[in-house]
Design an enzyme around this catalytic site. Structure first.
Site, PDB file in Angstrom:
ATOM      1  CE1 TYR A  87      -0.005  -7.941   3.184  1.00 20.88           C
ATOM      2  CE2 TYR A  87      -0.732  -8.937   5.297  1.00 20.88           C
ATOM      3  CZ  TYR A  87      -0.566  -8.001   4.661  1.00 20.88           C
ATOM      4  OH  TYR A  87      -0.545  -6.704   5.108  1.00 20.88           O
TER       5      TYR A  87
ATOM      6  CB  SER B  65       1.110  -7.290   8.851  1.00 17.60           C
ATOM      7  OG  SER B  65      -0.197  -7.762   9.032  1.00 17.60           O
TER       8      SER B  65
HETATM    9  P1  NAD Z   1      -2.376   0.878   0.199  1.00 16.28           P
HETATM   10  O1  NAD Z   1      -2.788  -0.144  -0.984  1.00 16.28           O
HETATM   11  O2  NAD Z   1      -3.161   1.816   0.331  1.00 16.28           O
HETATM   12  O3  NAD Z   1      -0.869   1.524  -0.462  1.00 16.28           O
HETATM   13  C1  NAD Z   1       0.159   0.396  -0.990  1.00 16.28           C
HETATM   14  C2  NAD Z   1       1.181   1.221  -1.673  1.00 16.28           C
HETATM   15  O4  NAD Z   1       2.013   0.176  -2.098  1.00 16.28           O
HETATM   16  C3  NAD Z   1       0.577   2.107  -2.717  1.00 16.28           C
HETATM   17  O5  NAD Z   1       1.297   3.172  -2.584  1.00 16.28           O
HETATM   18  C4  NAD Z   1       1.004   1.470  -3.913  1.00 16.28           C
HETATM   19  O6  NAD Z   1       1.519   2.382  -5.124  1.00 16.28           O
HETATM   20  C5  NAD Z   1       2.781   0.687  -3.519  1.00 16.28           C
HETATM   21  N1  NAD Z   1       2.907  -0.384  -4.487  1.00 16.28           N
HETATM   22  C6  NAD Z   1       1.748  -1.688  -4.579  1.00 16.28           C
HETATM   23  N2  NAD Z   1       2.628  -2.417  -5.504  1.00 16.28           N
HETATM   24  C7  NAD Z   1       3.663  -1.791  -5.963  1.00 16.28           C
HETATM   25  C8  NAD Z   1       4.724  -1.941  -6.996  1.00 16.28           C
HETATM   26  N3  NAD Z   1       4.731  -3.128  -7.603  1.00 16.28           N
HETATM   27  N4  NAD Z   1       5.878  -1.263  -7.073  1.00 16.28           N
HETATM   28  C9  NAD Z   1       5.585  -0.035  -6.395  1.00 16.28           C
HETATM   29  N5  NAD Z   1       4.804   0.313  -5.321  1.00 16.28           N
HETATM   30  C10 NAD Z   1       3.807  -0.388  -5.429  1.00 16.28           C
HETATM   31  O7  NAD Z   1      -1.959   0.040   1.461  1.00 16.28           O
HETATM   32  P2  NAD Z   1      -1.767   0.369   2.896  1.00 16.28           P
HETATM   33  O8  NAD Z   1      -2.963  -0.121   3.936  1.00 16.28           O
HETATM   34  O9  NAD Z   1      -1.553   1.656   3.035  1.00 16.28           O
HETATM   35  O10 NAD Z   1      -0.465  -0.489   3.100  1.00 16.28           O
HETATM   36  C11 NAD Z   1       0.501  -0.248   3.442  1.00 16.28           C
HETATM   37  C12 NAD Z   1       1.573  -1.326   4.141  1.00 16.28           C
HETATM   38  O11 NAD Z   1       0.905  -1.503   5.382  1.00 16.28           O
HETATM   39  C13 NAD Z   1       1.638  -2.381   3.169  1.00 16.28           C
HETATM   40  O12 NAD Z   1       2.820  -3.231   3.432  1.00 16.28           O
HETATM   41  C14 NAD Z   1       0.643  -3.409   4.311  1.00 16.28           C
HETATM   42  O13 NAD Z   1       0.767  -4.618   3.775  1.00 16.28           O
HETATM   43  C15 NAD Z   1       0.692  -2.789   5.390  1.00 16.28           C
HETATM   44  N6  NAD Z   1      -0.503  -3.033   6.486  1.00 16.28           N
HETATM   45  C16 NAD Z   1      -1.697  -2.541   6.044  1.00 16.28           C
HETATM   46  C17 NAD Z   1      -2.757  -3.030   6.961  1.00 16.28           C
HETATM   47  C18 NAD Z   1      -4.046  -2.261   6.692  1.00 16.28           C
HETATM   48  O14 NAD Z   1      -5.026  -2.658   7.637  1.00 16.28           O
HETATM   49  N7  NAD Z   1      -4.381  -1.382   5.922  1.00 16.28           N
HETATM   50  C19 NAD Z   1      -2.514  -3.739   7.945  1.00 16.28           C
HETATM   51  C20 NAD Z   1      -1.252  -4.491   8.076  1.00 16.28           C
HETATM   52  C21 NAD Z   1      -0.094  -4.175   7.389  1.00 16.28           C
END
Ligand code: NAD
Length: 267
Positions: free
Chosen positions: A156, A143
């Site tokens: 985080y 991130s």
């Molecule tokens: P999201 O919430 O849509 O998806 C998260 C996924 O993680 C889901 O498929 C969920 O099933 C899985 N997950 C959560 N807890 C779990 C557990 N205990 N065991 C197994 N699986 C688990 O989120 P996203 O936005 O697609 O995020 C994906 C990645 O990108 C994350 O690591 C997030 O930190 C990172 N990220 C996202 C953003 C953003 O703006 N969306 C920005 C920076 C980084």
């Protein structure tokens, strides 16, 4: 650009959001997908069929809870028996905002275990096989918060900075595995800024409240604060970069953390 037919890609948290978009870009290049995440039957079936229709070789679903090391090991045993992961994307992540003093110990433990320790456990199991094959790609979805901090995100930010560090160590340890011809073993982080998924919805909703519930105004206000392009990213854009990192031409790109953040971390 990348032909991934014959390759197995494990993408954690790929039933939705950024993980599903990455899995789709790999499926489009012919990879078999180890689909993973916590979801109900309907969501799993929808993600599986979307990947199959996109062109995946084979799709197998895994439901390991990433807070549970034994469950991760069991998943990695099954993937090893399948042929071993050629590509790993540690994408699953959770986030909740709270000031440092208000973070409950259980929240700290959960965020650290899903966002950091799980990546370590998956890499610990997958990377020796990559070295044996002379080809491997680990892409860790960190991130902007792996590069800079924001208030109210102590667990985080700690986890994501840790993920960046872990990736650099792994990149160094595996840098000389394989050859230019086999593609080598590389480890990189992608560091997204605001990207349109459900993960950011609580923060969007809180900001929208300041504008009478107007979501677009809330998003614009969040972007104004941090992301100079004033544009959110679409998950497919992260998928396209992940696919590029898997191509043979990227054999010497390792140990990097690539922001996709509209300039956020250039400030
Ligand atoms: P999201 O919430 O849509 O998806 C998260 C996924 O993680 C889901 O498929 C969920 O099933 C899985 N997950 C959560 N807890 C779990 C557990 N205990 N065991 C197994 N699986 C688990 O989120 P996203 O936005 O697609 O995020 C994906 C990645 O990108 C994350 O690591 C997030 O930190 C990172 N990220 C996202 C953003 C953003 O703006 N969306 C920005 C920076 C980084």
């Amino acid at each position: 650009m990348s032909d991934l037919s014959g390759k197995i890609a494990l993408v954690t948290g790929s039933v939705q959001g950024i993980g599903l978009a990455i899995a789709k870009s790999f499926a489009d290049a012919g990879a078999s997908i180890a689909l993973h995440g916590l979801a109900d039957e309907t969501q799993i079936a929808a993600a599986k069929s979307e990947l199959e229709q996109t062109g995946a070789g084979e799709v197998r679903f895994f439901d390991a809870d990433l807070r549970d090391v034994a469950a991760i090991d069991a998943m990695m045993d099954e993937i090893e028996a399948w042929g071993g992961a050629d590509i790993v994307v540690n994408n699953a992540g959770i986030q909740k905002t709270a000031s440092l003093a208000d973070v409950e110990p259980a929240l700290w433990d959960a965020i650290l275990s899903v966002n950091l320790s799980a990546a370590f456990h998956v890499m610990r199991r997958a990377m020796p096989g990559m070295a044996d094959k002379g080809f491997g790609r680990v892409i860790n979805i960190a991130s902007v918060h792996g590069l800079v901090a924001s208030i109210d995100k102590a667990p985080y930010v700690s986890a994501k900075f840790g993920l960046v560090g872990l990736s650099k160590v792994a990149a160094l340890e595996y840098a000389n595995k394989g050859s230019k011809k086999s593609g080598g073993v590389t480890v990189n982080c992608i560091c997204p800024g605001w990207t349109e998924t459900v993960l950011i919805e609580p923060q969007v909703a809180a900001r929208a409240e300041l504008f009478g519930g107007d979501r677009d105004a809330g998003v614009a206000d969040l972007l104004k604060e941090k992301q100079p392009s004033q544009r959110t990213s679409d998950p497919s854009e992260i998928g396209a970069l992940a696919l590029w990192l898997c191509s043979p031409i990227a054999h010497n790109v390792t140990g990097t953390s690539i922001p996709v953040d509209g300039g956020w971390t250039s400030q």
